[in-house]
Design a protein around this motif. Structure first.
Motif, PDB file in Angstrom:
ATOM      1  N   LYS A 142      42.506  38.287  31.734  1.00 33.05           N
ATOM      2  CA  LYS A 142      41.782  38.799  30.569  1.00 33.05           C
ATOM      3  C   LYS A 142      40.320  38.379  30.667  1.00 33.05           C
ATOM      4  O   LYS A 142      39.993  37.378  31.324  1.00 33.05           O
ATOM      5  CB  LYS A 142      42.400  38.242  29.279  1.00 33.05           C
ATOM      6  N   PRO A 143      39.425  39.115  30.009  1.00 32.88           N
ATOM      7  CA  PRO A 143      38.004  38.726  30.018  1.00 32.88           C
ATOM      8  C   PRO A 143      37.820  37.299  29.516  1.00 32.88           C
ATOM      9  O   PRO A 143      38.452  36.890  28.535  1.00 32.88           O
ATOM     10  CB  PRO A 143      37.362  39.742  29.068  1.00 32.88           C
ATOM     11  N   GLY A 144      36.994  36.535  30.205  1.00 32.36           N
ATOM     12  CA  GLY A 144      36.720  35.154  29.825  1.00 32.36           C
ATOM     13  C   GLY A 144      37.558  34.140  30.572  1.00 32.36           C
ATOM     14  O   GLY A 144      37.239  32.938  30.560  1.00 32.36           O
ATOM     15  N   GLU A 145      38.618  34.576  31.225  1.00 31.14           N
ATOM     16  CA  GLU A 145      39.473  33.635  31.938  1.00 31.14           C
ATOM     17  C   GLU A 145      38.821  33.201  33.252  1.00 31.14           C
ATOM     18  O   GLU A 145      38.125  33.980  33.908  1.00 31.14           O
ATOM     19  CB  GLU A 145      40.846  34.245  32.198  1.00 31.14           C
ATOM     20  N   ILE A 171      30.814  41.089  45.463  1.00 35.12           N
ATOM     21  CA  ILE A 171      31.873  40.878  44.482  1.00 35.12           C
ATOM     22  C   ILE A 171      31.772  41.965  43.407  1.00 35.12           C
ATOM     23  O   ILE A 171      30.664  42.317  42.989  1.00 35.12           O
ATOM     24  CB  ILE A 171      31.747  39.485  43.831  1.00 35.12           C
ATOM     25  N   PRO A 172      32.893  42.527  42.952  1.00 32.29           N
ATOM     26  CA  PRO A 172      32.842  43.541  41.886  1.00 32.29           C
ATOM     27  C   PRO A 172      32.088  43.043  40.656  1.00 32.29           C
ATOM     28  O   PRO A 172      32.138  41.850  40.323  1.00 32.29           O
ATOM     29  CB  PRO A 172      34.319  43.783  41.568  1.00 32.29           C
ATOM     30  N   GLN A 173      31.431  43.957  39.957  1.00 27.99           N
ATOM     31  CA  GLN A 173      30.593  43.578  38.819  1.00 27.99           C
ATOM     32  C   GLN A 173      31.382  42.970  37.669  1.00 27.99           C
ATOM     33  O   GLN A 173      30.811  42.223  36.876  1.00 27.99           O
ATOM     34  CB  GLN A 173      29.811  44.798  38.332  1.00 27.99           C
ATOM     35  N   TRP A 174      32.660  43.296  37.560  1.00 30.52           N
ATOM     36  CA  TRP A 174      33.432  42.766  36.431  1.00 30.52           C
ATOM     37  C   TRP A 174      33.913  41.338  36.671  1.00 30.52           C
ATOM     38  O   TRP A 174      34.504  40.715  35.795  1.00 30.52           O
ATOM     39  CB  TRP A 174      34.606  43.678  36.107  1.00 30.52           C
ATOM     40  N   LEU A 175      33.628  40.825  37.876  1.00 24.34           N
ATOM     41  CA  LEU A 175      33.979  39.452  38.223  1.00 24.34           C
ATOM     42  C   LEU A 175      32.729  38.676  38.607  1.00 24.34           C
ATOM     43  O   LEU A 175      31.737  39.249  39.037  1.00 24.34           O
ATOM     44  CB  LEU A 175      34.962  39.431  39.400  1.00 24.34           C
ATOM     45  N   GLU A 176      32.798  37.353  38.447  1.00 25.29           N
ATOM     46  CA  GLU A 176      31.688  36.481  38.834  1.00 25.29           C
ATOM     47  C   GLU A 176      32.244  35.319  39.655  1.00 25.29           C
ATOM     48  O   GLU A 176      33.190  34.649  39.222  1.00 25.29           O
ATOM     49  CB  GLU A 176      30.962  35.943  37.604  1.00 25.29           C
ATOM     50  N   GLY A 184      36.153  31.534  39.840  1.00 27.89           N
ATOM     51  CA  GLY A 184      35.780  32.903  39.536  1.00 27.89           C
ATOM     52  C   GLY A 184      36.034  33.182  38.068  1.00 27.89           C
ATOM     53  O   GLY A 184      37.005  32.666  37.494  1.00 27.89           O
ATOM     54  N   THR A 185      35.174  33.981  37.450  1.00 29.67           N
ATOM     55  CA  THR A 185      35.296  34.289  36.029  1.00 29.67           C
ATOM     56  C   THR A 185      35.461  35.790  35.834  1.00 29.67           C
ATOM     57  O   THR A 185      34.786  36.588  36.494  1.00 29.67           O
ATOM     58  CB  THR A 185      34.058  33.819  35.248  1.00 29.67           C
ATOM     59  N   VAL A 186      36.369  36.169  34.948  1.00 30.44           N
ATOM     60  CA  VAL A 186      36.553  37.570  34.599  1.00 30.44           C
ATOM     61  C   VAL A 186      35.549  37.892  33.491  1.00 30.44           C
ATOM     62  O   VAL A 186      35.719  37.462  32.349  1.00 30.44           O
ATOM     63  CB  VAL A 186      37.990  37.845  34.115  1.00 30.44           C
ATOM     64  N   LYS A 187      34.498  38.620  33.821  1.00 28.31           N
ATOM     65  CA  LYS A 187      33.443  38.907  32.844  1.00 28.31           C
ATOM     66  C   LYS A 187      33.838  40.021  31.884  1.00 28.31           C
ATOM     67  O   LYS A 187      33.415  40.029  30.729  1.00 28.31           O
ATOM     68  CB  LYS A 187      32.151  39.288  33.567  1.00 28.31           C
ATOM     69  N   ALA A 188      34.601  40.982  32.365  1.00 29.34           N
ATOM     70  CA  ALA A 188      34.983  42.132  31.542  1.00 29.34           C
ATOM     71  C   ALA A 188      36.189  42.809  32.175  1.00 29.34           C
ATOM     72  O   ALA A 188      36.610  42.447  33.283  1.00 29.34           O
ATOM     73  CB  ALA A 188      33.821  43.108  31.422  1.00 29.34           C
TER      74      ALA A 188
END
Length: 210
Positions: A142-145, A171-176, A184-188
């Motif tokens: 989920k976003p924020g995890e 790296i895909p834009q929805w991940l950081e 790694g962080t799920v941004k969206a």
């Protein structure tokens, strides 16, 4: 459905495109698809010229996506049913659910060179999600995890090489990715634009709606 244990490169050749099932090998001239891009089998080259039925076209698209993400027939059907009940376009929902699988996210972040390797790493308990041990490859992020490699595995040379290669590819834009801290962080949630593989999800919807 039994797990496929045969040569991975045969799957790429069957679907007529690289599915990137063997990690770094897929980016080299050793890739079997580069050398023999026709379907496997005695009559493989003849199949290139054969005309497919509408059913065959939709079946191959479904098989292709199922093999890309490495899920069974039963799992894939469950994802489709869930996507069909969600708001929005069913095809987009399906791809979003598949992208959110923890094994896929581990692969996308670059900890593993393939989804198969990522699945093994998750199942063997190498990662934490928000500080909790998670060893279920199908876990939906989920976003924020925050996905974090456990401390004792951070000196693994293969994982470090995988991260370096992923950073070079992007790296895909929805991940950081925080490569220095192995996090790694799920941004969206992933959007359709984040999925760059040539997938025609509408054909899958038509396959299940027939």
């Amino acid at each position: 459905m039994a797990k496929y244990t045969g040569p991975r490169c045969r799957l790429c050749r069957r679907e007529g495109m690289k599915l990137f099932l063997k990690g770094d090998r897929c980016y080299t001239d050793k890739c079997a698809f580069e050398r023999r891009s026709y379907p496997p089998g005695q009559h493989g080259q003849a199949q290139i010229r054969a005309k497919r039925s509408d059913y065959g076209i939709r079946l191959r698209e479904k098989q292709k996506v199922k093999r890309i993400y490495g899920v069974s027939e039963k799992q894939f059907a469950k994802y489709f049913d869930r996507a069909d009940r969600m708001k929005g376009q069913t095809g987009h929902n399906l791809l979003q659910l598949l992208e959110r699988r923890l094994d896929n996210v581990v692969y996308r972040l670059g900890f593993a060179s393939s989804r198969m390797q990522a699945r093994q790493m998750v199942a063997h308990g190498l990662f934490k999600v928000n500080g909790r041990n998670v060893d279920i490859p199908s876990y939906l992020v989920k976003p924020g995890e925050v996905i974090e490699l456990k401390e004792k595995y951070r000196q693994n040379a293969r994982i470090q090489e995988n991260l370096e290669a992923a950073v070079r590819r992007g790296i895909p834009q929805w991940l950081e990715l925080d490569a220095d801290n192995f996090k790694g962080t799920v941004k969206a949630l992933p959007t359709r634009e984040d999925i760059t593989m040539p997938i025609q999800e509408q054909l899958i919807v038509e396959f299940y709606s027939r």
